[in-house]
Design a protein around this motif. Sequence first.
Motif, mmCIF file in Angstrom:
data_model
loop_
_atom_site.group_PDB
_atom_site.id
_atom_site.type_symbol
_atom_site.label_atom_id
_atom_site.label_comp_id
_atom_site.label_asym_id
_atom_site.label_seq_id
_atom_site.Cartn_x
_atom_site.Cartn_y
_atom_site.Cartn_z
ATOM 1 N N LEU A 143 138.225 53.110 52.856
ATOM 2 C CA LEU A 143 138.147 54.545 53.115
ATOM 3 C C LEU A 143 137.893 55.365 51.853
ATOM 4 N N GLY A 144 138.480 54.993 50.731
ATOM 5 C CA GLY A 144 138.299 55.724 49.483
ATOM 6 C C GLY A 144 136.936 55.527 48.856
ATOM 7 N N ARG A 145 136.137 54.649 49.404
ATOM 8 C CA ARG A 145 134.798 54.361 48.879
ATOM 9 C C ARG A 145 133.706 54.958 49.761
ATOM 10 N N ARG A 146 134.084 55.706 50.769
ATOM 11 C CA ARG A 146 133.108 56.275 51.701
ATOM 12 C C ARG A 146 132.072 57.086 50.931
ATOM 13 N N ALA A 147 130.790 56.855 51.250
ATOM 14 C CA ALA A 147 129.687 57.569 50.591
ATOM 15 C C ALA A 147 128.959 58.432 51.608
ATOM 16 N N ASP A 148 128.641 59.646 51.205
ATOM 17 C CA ASP A 148 127.851 60.554 52.037
ATOM 18 C C ASP A 148 126.382 60.315 51.707
ATOM 19 N N MET A 149 125.652 59.754 52.646
ATOM 20 C CA MET A 149 124.253 59.396 52.412
ATOM 21 C C MET A 149 123.281 60.475 52.880
ATOM 22 N N SER A 150 123.764 61.625 53.345
ATOM 23 C CA SER A 150 122.878 62.647 53.908
ATOM 24 C C SER A 150 121.919 63.228 52.867
ATOM 25 N N GLN A 151 122.268 63.232 51.601
ATOM 26 C CA GLN A 151 121.407 63.779 50.549
ATOM 27 C C GLN A 151 120.723 62.687 49.728
ATOM 28 N N LYS A 152 120.719 61.479 50.207
ATOM 29 C CA LYS A 152 120.186 60.332 49.449
ATOM 30 C C LYS A 152 118.907 59.806 50.100
ATOM 31 N N ASP A 153 117.814 60.559 50.013
ATOM 32 C CA ASP A 153 116.595 60.160 50.711
ATOM 33 C C ASP A 153 115.599 59.390 49.851
ATOM 34 N N SER A 154 115.785 59.291 48.540
ATOM 35 C CA SER A 154 114.812 58.609 47.689
ATOM 36 C C SER A 154 115.314 57.254 47.195
ATOM 37 N N LEU A 155 116.206 56.649 47.923
ATOM 38 C CA LEU A 155 116.759 55.363 47.527
ATOM 39 C C LEU A 155 115.942 54.211 48.094
ATOM 40 N N LEU A 156 115.919 53.096 47.364
ATOM 41 C CA LEU A 156 115.257 51.886 47.833
ATOM 42 C C LEU A 156 116.229 51.067 48.672
ATOM 43 N N TYR A 157 115.719 50.456 49.745
ATOM 44 C CA TYR A 157 116.528 49.659 50.672
ATOM 45 C C TYR A 157 116.363 48.180 50.342
ATOM 46 N N GLY A 158 117.451 47.428 50.477
ATOM 47 C CA GLY A 158 117.400 45.984 50.318
ATOM 48 C C GLY A 158 118.414 45.304 51.220
ATOM 49 N N LYS A 159 118.206 43.992 51.389
ATOM 50 C CA LYS A 159 119.108 43.179 52.205
ATOM 51 C C LYS A 159 119.268 41.850 51.486
ATOM 52 N N SER A 160 120.520 41.387 51.376
ATOM 53 C CA SER A 160 120.805 40.132 50.673
ATOM 54 C C SER A 160 121.645 39.211 51.539
ATOM 55 N N TYR A 161 121.459 37.912 51.324
ATOM 56 C CA TYR A 161 122.171 36.851 52.034
ATOM 57 C C TYR A 161 123.082 36.145 51.036
ATOM 58 N N LEU A 162 124.313 35.831 51.447
ATOM 59 C CA LEU A 162 125.252 35.089 50.615
ATOM 60 C C LEU A 162 125.944 34.030 51.455
ATOM 61 N N SER A 163 125.867 32.775 51.005
ATOM 62 C CA SER A 163 126.600 31.706 51.700
ATOM 63 C C SER A 163 128.041 31.673 51.204
ATOM 64 N N ILE A 164 128.948 31.415 52.133
ATOM 65 C CA ILE A 164 130.387 31.364 51.852
ATOM 66 C C ILE A 164 130.958 30.151 52.586
ATOM 67 N N TYR A 165 131.984 29.579 52.037
ATOM 68 C CA TYR A 165 132.636 28.429 52.660
ATOM 69 C C TYR A 165 134.120 28.730 52.821
ATOM 70 N N SER A 166 134.563 28.990 54.051
ATOM 71 C CA SER A 166 135.999 29.161 54.265
ATOM 72 C C SER A 166 136.656 27.810 54.531
ATOM 73 N N GLN A 167 135.824 26.799 54.780
ATOM 74 C CA GLN A 167 136.294 25.420 54.929
ATOM 75 C C GLN A 167 135.235 24.487 54.356
ATOM 76 N N ILE A 168 135.674 23.346 53.850
ATOM 77 C CA ILE A 168 134.755 22.288 53.452
ATOM 78 C C ILE A 168 135.243 20.982 54.059
ATOM 79 N N TYR A 169 134.335 20.036 54.178
ATOM 80 C CA TYR A 169 134.723 18.731 54.706
ATOM 81 C C TYR A 169 135.457 17.940 53.632
ATOM 82 N N SER A 170 136.439 17.156 54.069
ATOM 83 C CA SER A 170 137.228 16.338 53.165
ATOM 84 C C SER A 170 137.426 14.966 53.801
ATOM 85 N N LEU A 171 137.052 13.954 53.123
ATOM 86 C CA LEU A 171 137.149 12.553 53.539
ATOM 87 C C LEU A 171 136.118 12.174 54.598
ATOM 88 N N SER A 172 135.909 13.018 55.606
ATOM 89 C CA SER A 172 134.930 12.716 56.649
ATOM 90 C C SER A 172 134.529 14.018 57.341
#
Length: 169
Positions: A32-61
């Motif tokens: 909530l304390g990081r909320r940004a008002d984007m209504s006046q931000k019309d000249s920004l570049l857009y991007g999208k990123s992918y990140l792999s995460i592992y909440s579990q890994i295989y062990s032994l088998s």
Amino acid sequence: MRRYILLLMFVCLTMGCEEEKEISSINPENWLGRRADMSQKDSLLYGKSYLSIYSQIYSLSEHKTHNLTAMVSLRNTSDLDTIYILKAQYFDTHGKKVRNYFDHPIFLAPMETVEIIIDETDVAGGTGSNFIFEWQTPTDAPEPLFEGVMNSTMGQQGLSFTTQSRRIK
């Protein structure tokens, strides 16, 4: 005698109920304390990123998994400009959306880092979990960096490894 039985039942019920543990980084108060008002931000570049995460890994088998704590770092690599993260969506191994971490754009000040922590007990993502981040930056600003640090310790042994995001749009 009836009182003692009722008291005993009450104690058993009370002790048998475990308090549901809140998963730390889902709490909307974190964002909530990081909320940004984007209504006046019309000249920004857009991007999208992918990140792999592992909440579990295989062990032994392939039939035994080991839970991990994951720290996802959202990093503003600009020393001059504030950047904006529009979405942080978490998906499981099968591509099903597990959760959105915030429902409004947030800002990151120059050189600032914020984290999403996926608790070791939160295995909803499974062995092939991942994030999609949507973001906007000023025209000449470098793109943000998203990294994952996964770790676990048991007894005197520990394991940790990292992943880095890849821009997909």
